[in-house]
Design a protein around this motif. Structure first.
Motif, PDB file in Angstrom:
ATOM      1  N   HIS A  98      43.321  40.878  41.432  1.00 39.38           N
ATOM      2  CA  HIS A  98      44.957  41.134  41.951  1.00 39.38           C
ATOM      3  C   HIS A  98      44.848  42.104  43.124  1.00 39.38           C
ATOM      4  CE1 HIS A  98      47.000  39.106  38.661  1.00 39.38           C
ATOM      5  NE2 HIS A  98      48.120  39.370  39.477  1.00 39.38           N
ATOM      6  N   VAL A  99      43.642  42.980  43.285  1.00 38.37           N
ATOM      7  CA  VAL A  99      43.482  43.727  44.180  1.00 38.37           C
ATOM      8  C   VAL A  99      42.974  43.276  45.287  1.00 38.37           C
ATOM      9  CG1 VAL A  99      42.576  46.062  45.057  1.00 38.37           C
ATOM     10  CG2 VAL A  99      43.530  45.580  42.632  1.00 38.37           C
TER      11      VAL A  99
ATOM     12  N   GLY B 259      40.883  47.285  48.488  1.00 39.73           N
ATOM     13  CA  GLY B 259      41.426  48.045  47.446  1.00 39.73           C
ATOM     14  C   GLY B 259      40.685  48.900  46.453  1.00 39.73           C
TER      15      GLY B 259
ATOM     16  N   ASP C  38      44.942  49.773  39.108  1.00 38.87           N
ATOM     17  CA  ASP C  38      44.639  49.621  40.584  1.00 38.87           C
ATOM     18  C   ASP C  38      45.898  49.706  41.579  1.00 38.87           C
ATOM     19  OD1 ASP C  38      46.653  47.305  40.595  1.00 38.87           O
ATOM     20  OD2 ASP C  38      45.848  46.736  38.815  1.00 38.87           O
TER      21      ASP C  38
ATOM     22  N   GLY D  57      46.871  47.232  43.726  1.00 41.10           N
ATOM     23  CA  GLY D  57      47.420  45.691  43.970  1.00 41.10           C
ATOM     24  C   GLY D  57      48.917  45.522  43.936  1.00 41.10           C
TER      25      GLY D  57
ATOM     26  N   SER E 133      48.031  36.660  42.803  1.00 43.24           N
ATOM     27  CA  SER E 133      46.658  36.733  42.046  1.00 43.24           C
ATOM     28  C   SER E 133      45.781  35.672  42.998  1.00 43.24           C
ATOM     29  CB  SER E 133      46.675  36.492  40.729  1.00 43.24           C
ATOM     30  OG  SER E 133      47.004  35.105  40.451  1.00 43.24           O
TER      31      SER E 133
ATOM     32  N   GLY F 151      50.613  48.770  42.412  1.00 50.32           N
ATOM     33  CA  GLY F 151      49.755  48.345  41.422  1.00 50.32           C
ATOM     34  C   GLY F 151      50.148  48.555  40.001  1.00 50.32           C
TER      35      GLY F 151
END
Length: 470
Positions: free
Chosen positions: A379-380, A384, A403, A405, A426, A459
């Motif tokens: 996701h990041v 990131g 995270d 994200g 994603s 995130g």
């Protein structure tokens, strides 16, 4: 011919019936034999007492009647007649024991002075004879009692034929044996009826199981179930629930496999067909590269499906043990090192407890950590950051994966644990199966899992609390 043991019949009803009958017979028959022997002994003692009483009665009567006067009336012998016609009379005519009893009276010199006709021929007693003895006279055996009058030196002997005693013993034998001979078969019928009635709950259970619909999750219930059957019902319902859950897991897994593998396989087939049909090397390389990528994703998806299937089985065949969560996390980080390097994401470990023991399944905990980190890495975006923290709380081991994200809106966080639920933004599979695996692993350990806001401003923060062993 094969011998069949009647105590081991095929049916529980027959087995219980035979066992009860055998137990009753083993108890009642010896009791009947002992009771018969005791009664026979008491009848013999009573008959002997009657002979002795008769002799003493004669002693008193003779003393009062004057034996010499009786002898003067019959110088040879005074005989008391016996009605012989009564002996052997038809059963339906009047019967008497007169021919089966008698007496003798001997004067001091040993001469027979007075006797019944049936005992007149019995020889006189000797000096050393016992008070009670058995004497044969003709074809009959007699039980006799000898009474010696010390004052008058008269000897009185009373006797009873064993025919009379035998008839009494036959009556006693019938009285003791007839209830057993008639009662045991009747008791067998009543025991069979009682056992059939007592086993009705089992018949009701059989009907309930026979009428149960396949796939039903309803428990088996019996009205007024006996106390002994209630643990059986509880265990049976527990086993049926486990069986239905296992079958449901198998059905879901089959559906998952069919759903998840159909599209990647079709995509790989198309790419391979394009490569085979194209003459342009560039197009062939592109098609083969796409096919390789799809097959790689397919392999990863199969691995996730198998991991989810193992977790949903509840580690039924394994025993829970103490697991070092820190060591598991270290192994997962080493395993994901190539993925982390390829993702371009910075993964940091904020806190890692030196040794943190929990009670559970090592494979399930590894799957939980692996999927949390993989989902965060996907996701990041490149550049990131993802942060892992494992520490000891007051009552639980605390895992945090944070995270920066895009995160998940609060209103949709509860639904992301559903299978094949993917959030936009994603990379790769997204939230298809990863969080389902995480949730199932947490359930196996009685852990709480929360999706919270990330402290980075954007995130997601996934917080897992696993209870510590007591």
């Amino acid at each position: 011919m094969k011998w069949v043991n009647p105590l081991k019949p095929a049916s529980l009803h027959g087995r219980l019936r035979w066992l009860v009958i055998v137990v009753l017979a083993a108890v009642l028959l010896p009791l009947g034999v002992l009771s018969f022997k005791r009664t026979a002994r008491e009848v013999g003692e009573l008959s002997d007492g009657r002979l002795a009483q008769s002799a003493r009665t004669l002693q008193v009567l003779i003393a009062q009647a004057d034996l010499e006067a009786l002898q003067r009336r019959d110088p040879d012998r005074v005989l008391v007649p016996i009605e012989a016609g009564l002996i052997g009379s038809p059963p339906r005519q009047r019967y008497t024991y007169e021919s089966e009893v008698g007496f003798q009276v001997f004067e001091p010199g040993g001469r027979l002075a007075l006797a019944t006709a049936n005992l007149a021929g019995m020889p006189p007693p000797q000096a050393g004879d016992a008070d009670f003895q058995d004497v044969w006279l003709g074809t009959y055996r007699w039980r006799v009692f000898t009474l010696r009058d010390a004052a008058s030196r008269v000897v009185i002997r009373t006797g009873e034929r064993y025919d009379s005693r035998d008839e009494i013993m036959h009556a006693v034998w019938l009285e003791h044996s007839l209830p057993l001979l008639v009662g045991l078969p009747l008791l067998a019928l009543l025991v069979g009826w009682a056992i059939r009635r007592g086993l009705r709950p089992l018949e009701a259970l059989t009907r309930a199981l026979s009428s149960r619909e396949p796939g039903s999750h309803e428990p088996v219930l019996l009205r007024d179930a006996p106390l002994e059957l209630q643990p059986v019902l509880a265990a049976l319902n527990e086993q049926l629930t486990r069986l239905e859950d296992a079958l449901e897991r198998e059905r879901r897994f089959s559906a998952d496999v069919a759903h998840e593998l159909r599209t990647p396989l079709a995509s790989a087939m198309i790419n391979l067909e394009n490569a085979m049909a194209s003459a342009d090397p560039a197009e062939v390389d592109l098609a083969l590269g796409s096919a390789q990528h799809v097959i790689g994703e397919l392999a990863r998806r199969v691995e996730q499906l198998l991991a989810l299937a193992r977790l949903e089985a509840g580690a039924a065949s394994g025993q829970r043990m103490r697991v070092d969560l820190t060591a598991v996390a270290t192994g997962v980080l080493e395993e994901l090192a190539p993925v982390i390097a390829e993702s371009g994401v910075e993964l940091s470990v904020a806190r890692l407890e030196p040794q943190l023991l929990v009670h559970g399944y090592e494979a399930a905990l590894a799957a939980l950590l692996r999927n949390l980190l993989e989902n965060a890495l996907r996701h990041v975006p490149a550049g990131g950051q993802v942060q892992l923290s494992i520490e000891r709380g007051e009552h639980a081991a605390l895992i945090d994966v944070i995270d920066d994200g895009p995160g998940i809106p609060a209103e949709r966080r509860a639904s992301v644990f559903a299978r094949f639920r993917r959030e936009s933004g994603s990379r790769g599979d997204g939230y298809g199966l990863g969080l389902s695996i995480v949730q199932r692993a947490a359930q196996l350990h009685g852990a709480a899992i929360e999706l919270l806001d990330s402290p980075y401003g954007s995130g997601l923060r996934v917080h897992v609390a696993i209870p510590l062993p007591h």
